[in-house]
Motif scaffolding. Sequence first.
Motif, PDB file in Angstrom:
ATOM      1  N   GLU A  74       5.268   8.161  10.301  1.00 57.77           N
ATOM      2  CA  GLU A  74       4.458   8.348  11.186  1.00 57.77           C
ATOM      3  C   GLU A  74       3.247   7.047  11.281  1.00 57.77           C
ATOM      4  OE1 GLU A  74       3.464  12.559   9.650  1.00 57.77           O
ATOM      5  OE2 GLU A  74       5.824  12.918  10.189  1.00 57.77           O
ATOM      6  N   GLY A  75       1.590   6.833  10.047  1.00 57.89           N
ATOM      7  CA  GLY A  75       1.178   6.342  10.216  1.00 57.89           C
ATOM      8  C   GLY A  75       0.574   5.417  10.745  1.00 57.89           C
ATOM      9  N   SER A  92       1.062  -1.828  -0.331  1.00 61.47           N
ATOM     10  CA  SER A  92      -0.223   0.126  -0.478  1.00 61.47           C
ATOM     11  C   SER A  92       0.963   1.262   0.055  1.00 61.47           C
ATOM     12  CB  SER A  92      -1.111   0.105   1.603  1.00 61.47           C
ATOM     13  OG  SER A  92      -0.555   0.055   2.811  1.00 61.47           O
ATOM     14  N   GLY A  93       0.380   2.123  -0.193  1.00 60.82           N
ATOM     15  CA  GLY A  93       1.103   3.678  -0.164  1.00 60.82           C
ATOM     16  C   GLY A  93       1.353   4.157   0.824  1.00 60.82           C
ATOM     17  N   ASP A  94       1.223   4.113   1.750  1.00 61.73           N
ATOM     18  CA  ASP A  94       2.309   4.267   3.605  1.00 61.73           C
ATOM     19  C   ASP A  94       2.200   3.309   3.979  1.00 61.73           C
ATOM     20  OD1 ASP A  94      -0.798   2.468   3.975  1.00 61.73           O
ATOM     21  OD2 ASP A  94      -0.989   3.810   5.566  1.00 61.73           O
ATOM     22  N   PHE A  95       2.432   1.840   3.441  1.00 59.49           N
ATOM     23  CA  PHE A  95       3.312   1.203   3.896  1.00 59.49           C
ATOM     24  C   PHE A  95       4.755   1.554   4.241  1.00 59.49           C
ATOM     25  CE2 PHE A  95       6.070  -2.126   4.440  1.00 59.49           C
ATOM     26  CZ  PHE A  95       6.407  -3.077   4.918  1.00 59.49           C
ATOM     27  N   ASP A 139       5.410   4.552   5.671  1.00 57.03           N
ATOM     28  CA  ASP A 139       5.781   5.955   6.360  1.00 57.03           C
ATOM     29  C   ASP A 139       5.911   5.860   7.710  1.00 57.03           C
ATOM     30  OD1 ASP A 139       4.470   8.504   6.563  1.00 57.03           O
ATOM     31  OD2 ASP A 139       2.068   8.034   6.274  1.00 57.03           O
TER      32      ASP A 139
END
Length: 127
Positions: free
Chosen positions: A126-127, A119-122, A124
Amino acid sequence: MKAVPHGDEPQARSALEALQPRYEWRLRELMALRRNWYTTTKLAPELRKYGFDLDRSNIYRLVKADRPPKMPVELILALCKILKCTFEDLVVEIEPDASPAEPAARGPRPVVPDMPLLSGDFFDAEG
């Protein structure tokens, strides 16, 4: 008018190379098959019997080379006698290929999915 193309021109050089016979030098293979020799050291005493006193580096180049250095016919004949073979066994002419062969495919190509694996936030933090 030139009978032979000048060697500096690329087209002339490739034309001359195409005319030269291509061959495989099979001394190393014949040593292994005919005499069970896998090193070059066993060839030196045999060559001395025929009057050729070559040093280790010359024998190494003679055996390991794809194309051997220029050598006298007497040396080739001595090698044939030592290995109990003919000139045609030692030097095999290769027919020129009309077109270069493409490498054979090794199994099926891997399947690549159409969607992203992550996924695009893998990545990240902070997420």
